[in-house]
Scaffold this active site. Structure first.
Site, short mmCIF file in Angstrom:
data_model
loop_
_atom_site.label_atom_id
_atom_site.label_comp_id
_atom_site.label_asym_id
_atom_site.label_seq_id
_atom_site.Cartn_x
_atom_site.Cartn_y
_atom_site.Cartn_z
N TYR A 1 0.87 -1.18 0.00
CA TYR A 1 0.00 0.00 0.00
C TYR A 1 0.90 1.23 0.00
CZ TYR A 1 -4.32 2.45 1.38
OH TYR A 1 -5.42 3.27 1.43
N ARG B 1 -5.87 10.67 -11.02
CA ARG B 1 -5.27 11.32 -9.84
C ARG B 1 -4.83 10.23 -8.88
NH1 ARG B 1 -7.44 12.00 -4.43
NH2 ARG B 1 -5.92 10.35 -4.40
N LYS C 1 -5.82 -1.72 -2.97
CA LYS C 1 -6.99 -1.48 -2.11
C LYS C 1 -7.73 -2.79 -1.85
CE LYS C 1 -6.96 3.14 -1.78
NZ LYS C 1 -7.06 3.95 -0.57
N GLU D 1 -12.09 5.28 -6.90
CA GLU D 1 -10.78 5.56 -6.31
C GLU D 1 -9.91 6.38 -7.24
OE1 GLU D 1 -10.03 4.04 -3.10
OE2 GLU D 1 -8.53 5.64 -3.20
N ASP D 2 -9.36 7.42 -6.73
CA ASP D 2 -8.33 8.21 -7.41
C ASP D 2 -8.77 8.72 -8.79
OD1 ASP D 2 -7.06 7.69 -5.08
OD2 ASP D 2 -5.25 6.83 -5.96
N ASP E 1 -13.83 6.71 -2.13
CA ASP E 1 -12.91 6.53 -1.02
C ASP E 1 -12.17 7.82 -0.67
OD1 ASP E 1 -11.56 4.91 0.84
OD2 ASP E 1 -9.87 4.66 -0.53
N ASP E 2 -11.81 8.58 -1.68
CA ASP E 2 -11.01 9.79 -1.45
C ASP E 2 -11.85 10.90 -0.84
OD1 ASP E 2 -8.55 8.75 -2.74
OD2 ASP E 2 -9.95 8.59 -4.41
N ASN F 1 -0.59 11.67 -0.12
CA ASN F 1 0.18 10.44 -0.32
C ASN F 1 0.86 10.45 -1.69
OD1 ASN F 1 -0.72 9.18 2.12
ND2 ASN F 1 -2.70 8.91 1.12
O1 LIG Z 1 -4.34 5.27 -1.11
C1 LIG Z 1 -4.10 5.88 -0.06
O2 LIG Z 1 -3.13 5.67 0.65
C2 LIG Z 1 -5.09 6.90 0.42
C3 LIG Z 1 -5.84 7.45 -0.71
O3 LIG Z 1 -6.92 7.01 -1.03
C4 LIG Z 1 -5.19 8.44 -1.56
O4 LIG Z 1 -4.18 9.03 -1.18
O5 LIG Z 1 -5.69 8.64 -2.67
MG LIG Z 2 -7.26 7.24 -3.11
#
Ligand SMILES: O=C([O-])CC(=O)C(=O)O
Ligand SMILES: [Mg+2]
Length: 625
Positions: free
Chosen positions: A191, A244, A262, A334-335, A357-358, A481
């Site tokens: 991760y 992103r 994830k 996600e992202d 999630d973000d 991150n």
């Molecule tokens: O993935 C991770 O560590 C946390 C997160 O969702 C991000 O930074 O987009």
């Molecule tokens: Mg994320």
């Protein structure tokens, strides 16, 4: 009700191609004969059934696949490829619970069932493994010890990552046992931060499909593409379009590392079985010139599709997912870049079981940290002044959830209102524009500073010192991150505040010694939330995600923080207890789903925590008889 019958089997000639030597076929005490999946190469061996103690019902059959569900937990036992010679019905239990696996050489090559040197003498005899393994038989515990030893030999985190991915591909149960038993050591490998580097180099390290790629080329055929994935009983999808990736920007198709990472956390931390998890990357191109010029880039070589073209592909995907997996499939966005993330959530939040999630996972984890900070420091959230650096998904998501908790306004300067993107507008705040963060800190006098900017080292010495001069215990969250994008390091936060900061970060930092104290920085990462949230949604059969579930998840997480944790500087409980934590989060989320009438798995179990625990995937090996 359905029947498993011979005609389904006969209608699929591929599955009876004669590649099953009779001596290899097993007919076990169930009334089901295992005959293999249509898209697995069967030439190397036959299939057999392993048995387990629990009873089960066959629930569904599709394309020659059947799911065997443990009636106690409602959780699938993971049978994927069963053809019946006899009939079975939903109400006629098939005992015992059965799992089909290959035997012989192909058993050793099947990551779902391979046990390597842990196959017992008996199993080696009965499953045609003699000679294919060296004589020694070792325990899974010793295998874990050996793998950990090997992984520690690598100096470079990306090498450790690749070793972990290799193991996942070779022996799935060992991978999860290793990860679960050593979660604090290995989370930074599978991760953030290492997964960020893996995505940046995904083209070079790519070896095998770990999820489904859906590109613009697949328009009109998305359902077909999904059906190529070997597992049929998917419960959760993590999907990205790679625009992103963490704070690293547009990594296009190389973003696949994120859904993969994830979902391994869904299993390791939340106990969702691996075969129910599907990583998806939607490739609509990339605007990253470096990648477009990179000979090892694995995605479409074009600029990102936008507007209608983008929306149509996404819509086809969302529709196909529901069609293929049903109403209760959980989809985690996600992202995605800001502009799509908010739109997608709004568009599909009312028709699908989705969350971002973000926006929402991060908001929930930050709120949990703030609730525990208030609990141990005294005071209430309503008395705090918040300053956010970064008004994207995470920043506004956090603000919204805090506001939901305390009905308080955010702090974006409203004179910029006209030019602001719509999701920022609710948070605009009446104030003279300020250029430097330190000026904003001095003017607004926040008690809590939250960084979600994706810009590394923006909490400078001046900023942290200003926070420390304004507050006895300044609360500072550097959430971006991976580590390279963190707004400041743990060392900086503690040093510049003379050890007074209550600090948490998105990516992990080592404990830091300052004066006579050792501070352990908390990891305010959505990894605390989404596995438990997902488990709660799945086990209750929820059909929608509601904000109250995110509040419930935050409260549940905060409830797991002890005085002892806080005395070390921790706003979060240690990750080593994460499965227990996830069970508590799942229970609270499920309770909310029942309360809101959004749960479909009825009647609700009496003890939701116990039930959540009983649903969790175990990485322990099964005995094959
Ligand atoms: O993935 C991770 O560590 C946390 C997160 O969702 C991000 O930074 O987009
Ligand atoms: Mg994320």
């Amino acid at each position: 009700m359905f029947s498993l019958n011979r005609s389904a089997f006969l209608n699929n000639p591929a599955s009876i191609s004669g590649s099953f030597p009779d001596k290899h076929r097993r007919i076990l005490p169930t009334r089901v004969v295992v005959a293999g999946s249509s898209n697995r190469d069967k030439s190397n061996g036959s299939l057999l059934m392993a048995t387990d103690e629990s009873t089960a019902t066959l629930k569904e059959m599709r394309d020659g696949y059947a799911e065997v569900v443990d009636p106690k937990s409602g959780v699938s036992g993971g049978v994927q490829d069963v053809y019946g010679e006899d009939t079975a019905t939903e109400d006629q239990p098939v005992t015992p619970w059965s799992v089909s696996v290959a035997s012989g050489y192909s058993l050793l090559r099947d990551p779902h069932h391979n046990k390597g040197l842990a196959f017992s003498e008996k199993e080696r005899n009965s499953h045609y493994l003699r000679g294919l393994l060296p004589p020694t038989v070792i325990s899974q515990e010793l295998q874990v010890k050996k793998m950990l030893h090997n992984i520690r030999q690598y100096q470079v985190p990306l090498q450790k990552y690749m070793a972990m991915m290799d193991l996942q591909e070779r022996n799935q149960k060992l991978f999860y046992k290793l990860l679960i038993d050593n979660v604090e050591e290995l989370l930074p490998i599978v991760y953030t931060p290492t997964v960020g580097e893996a995505c940046q180099k995904y083209g070079s390290i790519y070896s095998r499909p770990q999820g489904v790629f859906i590109s613009l080329k697949d328009k009109g055929k998305v359902l077909e593409v999904l059906r190529n994935w070997p597992e049929k009983n998917i419960q959760v999808i993590v999907v990205t379009d790679g625009e992103r990736i963490l704070g690293l920007g547009d990594l296009g198709c190389h973003g696949m590392g994120i859904p993969v990472g994830k979902l391994s956390l869904y299993t390791a931390l939340g106990g969702i079985r691996p075969s129910a998890c599907l990583p998806v990357t939607i490739d609509v191109g990339t605007n990253n010139e470096k990648l477009l010029d990179d000979e090892f880039y694995i995605g479409l070589r074009q600029k990102r599709a936008i507007g209608q073209e983008y929306a149509e592909l996404l819509h086809e995907f969302m529709t196909a997912v529901k069609q293929n997996y049903g109403e209760r499939i959980l989809i985690q966005f996600e992202d995605f870049a800001n502009h799509n993330a908010f739109d997608l959530l709004e568009k599909y939040g009312t028709t699908h079981l989705v969350f971002n999630d973000d926006i929402q996972g991060t908001a929930s984890v930050v709120l949990a940290g703030l609730i525990s900070a208030m609990k141990f420091l005294g005071g209430s959230l309503a008395d705090q002044r918040f300053l956010f650096l970064g008004a994207g998904e995470a920043g506004t998501g956090i603000a919204e959830l805090i506001a939901l908790e305390i009905s308080k306004q955010g702090l974006i300067v409203s004179s910029r209102l006209e030019s602001l993107q719509h999701f920022k507008k609710p948070w605009a705040h009446e104030h003279e524009p300020v250029k430097e963060l330190v000026d904003a800190v001095n003017a607004i006098k926040p008690t809590i500073l939250i960084g979600t900017s994706g810009q590394g080292r923006t909490f400078t010495k001046e900023v942290v010192e200003a926070m420390a001069s304004l507050n006895e215990k300044p609360i500072i969250f550097s959430l971006s991150n991976p580590t390279s994008q963190s707004e400041c390091t743990a060392e900086e936060a503690y040093t510049w505040s003379q050890g007074r900061a209550i600090f948490a970060s998105g990516s992990p930092f080592d404990p830091f010694e300052y004066g006579d104290n050792v501070f352990v920085p908390g990891q305010a990462n959505n990894a605390y939330i989404f596995p438990g949230l997902g488990l709660g949604l799945i086990m209750s059969g929820a059909i929608r995600v509601h904000d109250d579930m995110l509040l419930a998840a935050a409260e549940a997480l905060a409830g797991q923080v002890t005085q002892e944790n806080f005395d070390k500087g921790l706003l979060y409980p240690p990750f080593k207890n994460i499965r227990k934590i996830s069970a508590h989060i799942a229970a609270e989320v499920a309770a909310k789903a029942y309360e809101l009438g959004l749960a479909t798995r009825l009647p609700p179990p009496k003890d939701l925590v116990k039930y959540a625990e009983s649903c969790m995937y175990s990485p322990a090996y099964r005995t094959y008889r």
